[in-house]
Design a protein around this motif. Structure first.
Motif, PDB file in Angstrom:
ATOM      1  N   GLU A  60      82.429  39.723  60.210  1.00 33.72           N
ATOM      2  CA  GLU A  60      83.714  39.029  60.254  1.00 33.72           C
ATOM      3  C   GLU A  60      84.434  39.083  58.913  1.00 33.72           C
ATOM      4  OE1 GLU A  60      82.562  35.129  61.343  1.00 33.72           O
ATOM      5  OE2 GLU A  60      82.072  35.636  63.430  1.00 33.72           O
ATOM      6  N   VAL A  61      83.674  39.176  57.834  1.00 34.90           N
ATOM      7  CA  VAL A  61      84.280  39.114  56.495  1.00 34.90           C
ATOM      8  C   VAL A  61      84.824  40.476  56.058  1.00 34.90           C
ATOM      9  CG1 VAL A  61      83.833  38.595  54.056  1.00 34.90           C
ATOM     10  CG2 VAL A  61      82.804  37.179  55.842  1.00 34.90           C
ATOM     11  N   ILE A  62      84.092  41.569  56.344  1.00 32.04           N
ATOM     12  CA  ILE A  62      84.521  42.905  55.899  1.00 32.04           C
ATOM     13  C   ILE A  62      84.521  43.893  57.076  1.00 32.04           C
ATOM     14  CG2 ILE A  62      83.829  42.642  53.480  1.00 32.04           C
ATOM     15  CD1 ILE A  62      81.261  44.293  54.322  1.00 32.04           C
ATOM     16  N   PRO A  63      85.232  43.610  58.159  1.00 29.63           N
ATOM     17  CA  PRO A  63      85.154  44.472  59.344  1.00 29.63           C
ATOM     18  C   PRO A  63      85.636  45.896  59.099  1.00 29.63           C
ATOM     19  CG  PRO A  63      86.968  42.913  59.557  1.00 29.63           C
ATOM     20  CD  PRO A  63      86.170  42.487  58.372  1.00 29.63           C
ATOM     21  N   GLN A  64      86.714  46.064  58.325  1.00 35.12           N
ATOM     22  CA  GLN A  64      87.249  47.415  58.113  1.00 35.12           C
ATOM     23  C   GLN A  64      86.304  48.267  57.284  1.00 35.12           C
ATOM     24  OE1 GLN A  64      91.182  46.661  56.516  1.00 35.12           O
ATOM     25  NE2 GLN A  64      92.112  46.910  58.535  1.00 35.12           N
ATOM     26  N   ALA A  65      85.710  47.679  56.240  1.00 35.33           N
ATOM     27  CA  ALA A  65      84.765  48.446  55.425  1.00 35.33           C
ATOM     28  C   ALA A  65      83.560  48.871  56.258  1.00 35.33           C
ATOM     29  CB  ALA A  65      84.315  47.621  54.217  1.00 35.33           C
ATOM     30  N   LEU A  66      83.039  47.963  57.078  1.00 32.97           N
ATOM     31  CA  LEU A  66      81.897  48.299  57.922  1.00 32.97           C
ATOM     32  C   LEU A  66      82.243  49.413  58.902  1.00 32.97           C
ATOM     33  CD1 LEU A  66      80.535  44.711  58.660  1.00 32.97           C
ATOM     34  CD2 LEU A  66      79.444  46.463  57.249  1.00 32.97           C
TER      35      LEU A  66
ATOM     36  N   GLU B 112      70.995  36.214  53.679  1.00 35.41           N
ATOM     37  CA  GLU B 112      71.369  35.711  52.360  1.00 35.41           C
ATOM     38  C   GLU B 112      72.884  35.694  52.209  1.00 35.41           C
ATOM     39  OE1 GLU B 112      69.878  36.499  47.857  1.00 35.41           O
ATOM     40  OE2 GLU B 112      70.716  38.253  48.884  1.00 35.41           O
ATOM     41  N   PHE B 113      73.544  36.751  52.679  1.00 32.89           N
ATOM     42  CA  PHE B 113      75.006  36.815  52.626  1.00 32.89           C
ATOM     43  C   PHE B 113      75.612  35.614  53.346  1.00 32.89           C
ATOM     44  CE2 PHE B 113      79.136  38.000  54.257  1.00 32.89           C
ATOM     45  CZ  PHE B 113      79.728  38.692  53.216  1.00 32.89           C
ATOM     46  N   HIS B 114      75.100  35.302  54.514  1.00 38.04           N
ATOM     47  CA  HIS B 114      75.631  34.181  55.289  1.00 38.04           C
ATOM     48  C   HIS B 114      75.402  32.861  54.559  1.00 38.04           C
ATOM     49  CE1 HIS B 114      75.902  31.116  58.455  1.00 38.04           C
ATOM     50  NE2 HIS B 114      76.686  31.969  59.100  1.00 38.04           N
ATOM     51  N   ASP B 115      74.248  32.691  53.946  1.00 42.55           N
ATOM     52  CA  ASP B 115      73.951  31.445  53.238  1.00 42.55           C
ATOM     53  C   ASP B 115      74.913  31.218  52.072  1.00 42.55           C
ATOM     54  OD1 ASP B 115      71.853  30.892  54.923  1.00 42.55           O
ATOM     55  OD2 ASP B 115      70.305  31.662  53.562  1.00 42.55           O
ATOM     56  N   ILE B 116      75.240  32.280  51.361  1.00 35.69           N
ATOM     57  CA  ILE B 116      76.097  32.143  50.178  1.00 35.69           C
ATOM     58  C   ILE B 116      77.555  31.937  50.568  1.00 35.69           C
ATOM     59  CG2 ILE B 116      76.951  33.274  48.086  1.00 35.69           C
ATOM     60  CD1 ILE B 116      74.293  34.803  47.976  1.00 35.69           C
ATOM     61  N   PHE B 117      78.036  32.732  51.550  1.00 36.32           N
ATOM     62  CA  PHE B 117      79.473  32.766  51.826  1.00 36.32           C
ATOM     63  C   PHE B 117      79.866  32.076  53.127  1.00 36.32           C
ATOM     64  CE2 PHE B 117      78.404  36.494  49.242  1.00 36.32           C
ATOM     65  CZ  PHE B 117      79.164  36.207  48.120  1.00 36.32           C
ATOM     66  N   GLY B 118      78.878  31.630  53.895  1.00 39.45           N
ATOM     67  CA  GLY B 118      79.176  30.855  55.085  1.00 39.45           C
ATOM     68  C   GLY B 118      79.806  31.629  56.220  1.00 39.45           C
ATOM     69  N   GLY B 119      79.627  32.958  56.248  1.00 39.20           N
ATOM     70  CA  GLY B 119      80.211  33.764  57.313  1.00 39.20           C
ATOM     71  C   GLY B 119      79.388  35.005  57.579  1.00 39.20           C
ATOM     72  N   ASP B 120      79.604  35.596  58.754  1.00 38.45           N
ATOM     73  CA  ASP B 120      78.925  36.825  59.124  1.00 38.45           C
ATOM     74  C   ASP B 120      79.621  38.015  58.456  1.00 38.45           C
ATOM     75  OD1 ASP B 120      78.566  39.316  60.989  1.00 38.45           O
ATOM     76  OD2 ASP B 120      76.965  37.931  61.567  1.00 38.45           O
TER      77      ASP B 120
ATOM     78  N   ASP C 194      89.583  33.735  47.454  1.00 38.72           N
ATOM     79  CA  ASP C 194      88.948  32.963  48.524  1.00 38.72           C
ATOM     80  C   ASP C 194      87.508  33.440  48.709  1.00 38.72           C
ATOM     81  OD1 ASP C 194      89.212  35.417  49.762  1.00 38.72           O
ATOM     82  OD2 ASP C 194      90.702  34.740  51.238  1.00 38.72           O
ATOM     83  N   ALA C 195      86.818  32.873  49.692  1.00 36.15           N
ATOM     84  CA  ALA C 195      85.415  33.222  49.910  1.00 36.15           C
ATOM     85  C   ALA C 195      85.249  34.698  50.243  1.00 36.15           C
ATOM     86  CB  ALA C 195      84.828  32.354  51.024  1.00 36.15           C
ATOM     87  N   ALA C 196      86.205  35.276  50.986  1.00 39.43           N
ATOM     88  CA  ALA C 196      86.118  36.702  51.325  1.00 39.43           C
ATOM     89  C   ALA C 196      86.225  37.568  50.077  1.00 39.43           C
ATOM     90  CB  ALA C 196      87.213  37.069  52.326  1.00 39.43           C
ATOM     91  N   GLY C 197      87.097  37.174  49.136  1.00 38.11           N
ATOM     92  CA  GLY C 197      87.207  37.912  47.882  1.00 38.11           C
ATOM     93  C   GLY C 197      85.929  37.831  47.067  1.00 38.11           C
ATOM     94  N   GLU C 198      85.308  36.658  47.046  1.00 36.52           N
ATOM     95  CA  GLU C 198      84.015  36.520  46.362  1.00 36.52           C
ATOM     96  C   GLU C 198      82.961  37.419  47.012  1.00 36.52           C
ATOM     97  OE1 GLU C 198      83.438  34.933  43.686  1.00 36.52           O
ATOM     98  OE2 GLU C 198      84.696  33.150  43.511  1.00 36.52           O
ATOM     99  N   ALA C 199      83.000  37.484  48.344  1.00 36.68           N
ATOM    100  CA  ALA C 199      82.014  38.297  49.062  1.00 36.68           C
ATOM    101  C   ALA C 199      82.168  39.772  48.736  1.00 36.68           C
ATOM    102  CB  ALA C 199      82.149  38.070  50.564  1.00 36.68           C
ATOM    103  N   ARG C 200      83.403  40.249  48.634  1.00 38.66           N
ATOM    104  CA  ARG C 200      83.622  41.662  48.310  1.00 38.66           C
ATOM    105  C   ARG C 200      83.078  41.995  46.922  1.00 38.66           C
ATOM    106  NH1 ARG C 200      88.535  40.653  51.238  1.00 38.66           N
ATOM    107  NH2 ARG C 200      89.633  40.108  49.322  1.00 38.66           N
ATOM    108  N   SER C 201      83.315  41.101  45.955  1.00 44.12           N
ATOM    109  CA  SER C 201      82.793  41.325  44.602  1.00 44.12           C
ATOM    110  C   SER C 201      81.268  41.341  44.607  1.00 44.12           C
ATOM    111  CB  SER C 201      83.312  40.229  43.668  1.00 44.12           C
ATOM    112  OG  SER C 201      82.763  40.354  42.381  1.00 44.12           O
TER     113      SER C 201
END
Length: 593
Positions: A427-433, A416-424, A393-400
């Motif tokens: 919200e996409v990687i809260p645990q890593a952050l 740029e991250f938001h433009d590509i993946f459509g999310g903040d 999904d989009a979150a998996g693409e964002a992690r890569s």
């Protein structure tokens, strides 16, 4: 930024990271982007369906870059530092079988992606130049007739200087190939021979340049590999300067060696500490020296740190266009929208890659990532390819994306991250952050996420927070000879009857896919994930995924019941390992790539 309140989870994750890095010997952070857990196997027709849905319903508002990659898995010899899939062609029939399979894939997949306009074609390997001129012409004619190409689409082929000739080059020139790429790696014939590359020398390189210029191909990329045993940073810088002055290639791609266990065993006595110390000198000396090298030779540094560094020869007409010149002076690199890439981190937009040929990787943005396989993994067997991979999904693409960008850089542009993946990003990687904040390794500065400077191994450890816990467990299980598929989990409980009492009113309630179930005294069902142990003496553990409110009132009972079930699994696993060691019942091993 979220906070991590579950100290047990944080401790478990750190222990998992440590165990994985101990057994997995991760040589480069990019490997983390391919950890997705159990793979799905699709037929060619099912893959066509995935592409059809993605073409009709793109998930991003940005237009995608579309590329085709052909993998030719054949080499005249196998370089012992290479970790790509490659074969030595033992007969012309092996090449013909490969060709027939690729042609069928084009027939099945070509019609469903016809609405896409492809920006780039890249033929890599292996060594594509092992294909005879006649076969190369047939393949390129098929590609031209089956796909829609942008008028500025780039076309690149990798070749081995030892197996390229004028006839092959004439075929490429006739099919509008505008750039060729070949691996010099080093100019030292002795080191080349030591790495099973033959005695390639500067005279071999000179002949290739003469032949390319004779057929009108002027854009050439040369690859150098830093860190080969027997080389030094100073010596490699001298070699690169020699090539830039004498041959004037359009581009010099400089890669850092990604060590494998086999390479470390063969060239560094099995010592990872020794090879890390060897590579550290290249990491310390080469990147700072590239600007001076570029200035002396009339080149420009495009990327100058980390795993991949590039020097490019400037366009002599660049003075006529002030905007690219301004970007050059400011050190800003604009993505080339009609060049090949297999990474969203390089495309800086959604990316689709259609891969054809054994082990070719494909990306359907926000839908799936998969690799092509020969039937029964046998390159000599006739028949259609099948495909193994994962839904993404989009979150998996964002992690890569984040793994590849942060491997070589310390900052991420949040806009740029938001433009590509459509999310903040929050919200996409809260645990890593949250983990990075807790460890003091990263923080936000306005619209930028900034990491503290780290060496290669430190950055790998930090980026592991991006990988889902279960995906790490699945790959770690491979090293512990544990199969975490539904079939493997079923084998662990094969001798455990349904409704077996586990104490305190808890009972074994069966299996649901890869999960085991425990019935509580209150009639609720606990779901448990089987995972590899975090210590060498404990091969397995169980993770409760849904501790219920009623069960929480008797957590001691739940823990005892889980311990009883775990003891049964460990006993079965150890018995299977003993039988395997005597050849009575080999334990099936999960293979993850």
């Amino acid at each position: 930024m979220v906070s991590l309140r579950d100290d047990d989870w944080m401790s478990r994750r750190k222990a998992l990271h440590g165990r994985y890095l101990e057994l997995g010997t991760v040589g480069d952070a990019s490997r983390l982007s391919y950890l997705h857990g159990p793979e799905t196997v699709w037929t060619e027709e099912e893959v066509a369906g995935l592409w059809q849905r993605a073409v009709c319903n793109p998930i991003s508002r940005l237009p995608a870059r579309n590329c085709i990659y052909i993998h030719v898995p054949f080499c005249k010899s196998i370089c012992n530092f290479c970790n790509y899939d490659r074969l030595q062609p033992s007969s012309p029939m092996l090449l013909k079988t490969w060709m027939n399979r690729v042609m069928r894939s084009i027939d099945v997949l070509g019609p469903v992606v016809r609405p896409l306009t492809f920006d780039a074609l890249y033929i890599g390997g292996g060594t594509p130049s092992v294909l005879p001129a006649r076969m190369l012409r047939e393949l390129l004619d098929k590609l031209d007739g089956s796909f829609s190409w942008h008028r500025k689409a780039s076309r690149v082929l990798e070749f081995d200087p030892a197996v390229i000739n004028r006839e092959r080059l004439e075929v490429l020139a006739a099919h509008r190939f505008n750039r060729l790429s070949f691996g010099i790696e080093t100019l030292d014939p002795e080191i080349n021979q030591r790495h099973n590359r033959g005695r390639q020398s500067i005279e071999t390189i000179a002949r290739c340049f003469d032949d390319m210029r004779a057929v009108g191909i002027s854009r050439v990329t040369c690859d150098f590999l830093l860190g080969l045993e027997g080389t030094t940073p100073e010596g490699m810088l001298d070699e690169m300067e020699t090539v830039l002055h004498r041959f004037r290639p359009g581009c010099l791609d400089i890669f850092m060696l990604t060590p494998t266990q086999a390479y470390v065993d063969r060239h560094f006595g099995g010592s990872w500490d020794t090879i890390w110390a060897h590579l550290k000198r290249f990491e310390t000396i080469v990147p700072p020296a590239l600007p001076q090298l570029a200035a002396r030779t009339g080149y420009v540094v495009r990327t100058g740190q980390g795993h991949h560094m590039t020097l490019e020869r400037p366009d002599p007409l660049r003075w006529l266009n002030p905007l690219p010149l301004l970007r050059e002076l400011l050190g800003v690199r604009r993505p080339q929208h009609h060049s090949y890439t297999a990474l969203v981190s390089e495309a800086r937009r959604p990316l689709n890659v259609l891969g054809l040929g054994r082990s070719a990787r494909s990306i359907i943005f926000g839908t799936a990532a998969y690799s092509s396989r020969d039937p029964d993994d046998n390159p000599a067997k006739e028949g259609p390819a099948d495909y193994a991979g994962n839904s993404i999904d989009a979150a998996g693409e964002a992690r890569s994306f984040l793994v590849h960008v942060l491997r070589d850089n310390d900052t991420i542009d949040c806009r740029e991250f938001h433009d590509i993946f459509g999310g903040d990003m929050r919200e996409v990687i809260p645990q890593a952050l949250a983990a990075w904040e807790s460890e003091g390794t990263a923080h936000f500065e306005e619209k930028v996420l900034r990491f503290v400077p780290q060496d290669r191994r430190e950055r790998i450890r930090s980026l592991m927070w991006l990988v889902p816990e279960e995906a790490i467990e699945y790959d770690l299980a491979h090293y512990d000879q544990i199969e975490l598929s539904a079939t493997g989990v079923a084998a662990l409980v094969a001798n455990l009857p349904l409704n077996t009492a586990l104490g305190d009113g808890y009972r074994y309630h069966g299996q649901d896919g890869t999960r085991l179930l425990i019935a509580t005294p209150h009639g609720e069902i606990l779901r448990l994930r089987v995972a590899p142990g975090l210590e060498p003496s404990i091969p397995l553990r169980l993770v409760v995924e849904n501790p219920t409110s009623a069960a929480e009132g008797n957590s001691d009972g739940r823990q005892r019941a889980t311990a009883v079930l775990l003891a049964a699994l460990v006993e079965h696993h150890r018995n299977a390992m003993r039988r395997s060691s005597t050849g009575m019942e080999p334990l099936r091993q999960s293979i993850s790539s």
